[in-house]
Design a protein around this motif. Structure first.
Motif, short mmCIF file in Angstrom:
data_model
loop_
_atom_site.label_atom_id
_atom_site.label_comp_id
_atom_site.label_asym_id
_atom_site.label_seq_id
_atom_site.Cartn_x
_atom_site.Cartn_y
_atom_site.Cartn_z
N UNK A 250 0.83 -1.20 0.00
CA UNK A 250 0.00 0.00 0.00
C UNK A 250 0.87 1.26 0.00
N UNK A 251 0.24 2.38 -0.29
CA UNK A 251 0.96 3.66 -0.29
C UNK A 251 1.42 4.01 1.12
N UNK A 252 2.64 4.50 1.28
CA UNK A 252 3.17 4.84 2.61
C UNK A 252 2.74 6.23 3.05
N UNK A 253 1.42 6.42 3.16
CA UNK A 253 0.89 7.75 3.47
C UNK A 253 0.24 7.83 4.84
N UNK A 254 0.31 6.74 5.60
CA UNK A 254 -0.26 6.75 6.93
C UNK A 254 -1.73 6.38 7.00
N UNK A 255 -2.33 6.09 5.85
CA UNK A 255 -3.76 5.77 5.83
C UNK A 255 -4.03 4.26 5.76
N UNK A 256 -2.96 3.47 5.70
CA UNK A 256 -3.09 2.01 5.76
C UNK A 256 -2.06 1.48 6.74
N UNK A 257 -2.53 0.85 7.80
CA UNK A 257 -1.66 0.30 8.84
C UNK A 257 -1.97 -1.18 9.03
N UNK A 258 -1.09 -1.86 9.72
CA UNK A 258 -1.28 -3.30 9.98
C UNK A 258 -0.99 -3.59 11.43
N UNK A 259 -1.89 -4.32 12.08
CA UNK A 259 -1.63 -4.83 13.42
C UNK A 259 -1.07 -6.22 13.27
#
Length: 327
Positions: free
Chosen positions: A86-95
């Motif tokens: 995903x784009x490294x823009x802070x809008x997609x994270x992973x736990x």
């Protein structure tokens, strides 16, 4: 005679400035919209429950909703891989977890991502401590006594786990490596099935989540020999750790950590960490996590990355020596 610049030239110059990278270009502050938090495991799992509790608190701090999305498959690989790409823009994270972001690196062939290359480690979030428990039919009251008893069994001693490649499996293999005890792995389809068979006395031992085995310890159908954490647990302060009993560096906890795609700007990473730290330090959330058998942690990014590197290396060696394979 005065020098004049044609209006058209001025307009063209202004448009040029606006189009230049980083000059006069208005950028919305992060976060300007909802954030997607991917859980690479199914709904209702401990990772899912914990993520939803933490996300609610982080939403209050960040001022934007965090939408939890379950993308299960291949032991956490499917959802994690989607985040890595995903784009490294802070809008997609992973736990992520000990499985998806540590053990799988050495357990699974042809991994589609490299944790240390394709992710930004933001923070360790929780540790899920385990207890090493045995059937009360075994004549051992301490961990050294159990190891000595096991070494005296001609045909070896079996131990149960929640399945091949799980933390309960590798904890048994680590104990075998460190003590030389003749332990033989018996995988089950689920942790509950494995615990049930140890309670019945069909298998002598299991290393498993404290909240799952503690009721059986309290009613006497299981005997707890050790906490597999660095320090004694708040829930069971009377139970000594394996380290206290002479098993050096035997720190085995199923952990969860927050990750973002590689190349995430440091400023956004630091804002996410600050929101997480504030969340896990609230008394209400800490209580909710402890009720789930999870120890809240807020480890800064600068500390989390070397910690993660050491964890990956530890389990790589366990997998290599034991020959463990995923189902």
């Amino acid at each position: 005679m005065t020098n004049t610049i044609p209006r058209r030239a001025l307009l063209g110059a202004g448009l040029g400035l606006l189009s230049a990278p980083g000059i006069l270009r208005a950028q919305a502050p992060w976060p300007a919209r909802a954030i997607r938090m991917v859980v690479p495991f199914g709904a209702g799992t401990s990772t899912d429950i914990m993520t939803r509790l933490v996300s609610q608190r982080m939403t209050a701090t960040l001022g934007q909703p965090i939408v939890v999305e379950n993308r299960a498959g291949a032991g956490g690989v499917v959802g994690s891989d989607g985040v890595a790409k995903s784009a490294p823009d802070g809008y997609t994270l992973c736990m992520g977890s000990i499985a998806s972001h540590s053990v799988n690196m050495s357990l699974m062939p042809n991994m589609p991502y490299d944790v240390l290359r394709d992710f930004v480690p933001i923070s360790l979030v929780t540790n899920a401590p385990n207890l090493l428990v045995i059937s009360p039919k075994i004549p051992a009251k301490t961990l050294p006594e159990f190891i000595a008893w096991a070494k005296g069994q001609r045909n070896g001693v079996s131990y149960a786990s929640a399945g091949n490649g799980t933390s309960s499996h590798l904890a048994g293999e680590l104990l075998k490596m460190k003590t030389g005890a003749p332990l033989e792995h018996v995988p089950y389809r689920s942790g509950s099935q494995a615990v049930t068979d140890v309670v019945a006395g069909n298998v002598p031992m299991i290393v498993y989540q404290v909240t799952a085995v503690l009721p059986f310890v309290k009613d006497g159908t299981l005997r707890a020999l050790a906490a597999t954490s660095a320090q004694r647990l708040e829930l069971t302060p009377e139970i000594p750790t394996a380290i206290e009993q002479g098993i050096a560096d035997f720190d085995v906890s199923a952990w969860h950590g927050l990750f973002a795609p590689a190349k995430l700007p440091d400023a956004i990473r630091d804002r996410i960490y600050a929101a997480l730290r504030e969340a896990v330090n609230t008394p209400e959330l800490r209580g909710q996590l402890l009720d789930q058998g999870l120890l809240p942690v807020a480890m800064p990014p600068a500390e989390f990355r070397p910690w993660l590197e050491a964890d990956i290396a530890k389990w790589r060696e366990v997998v290599r020596v034991s020959g463990a394979k995923a189902d």
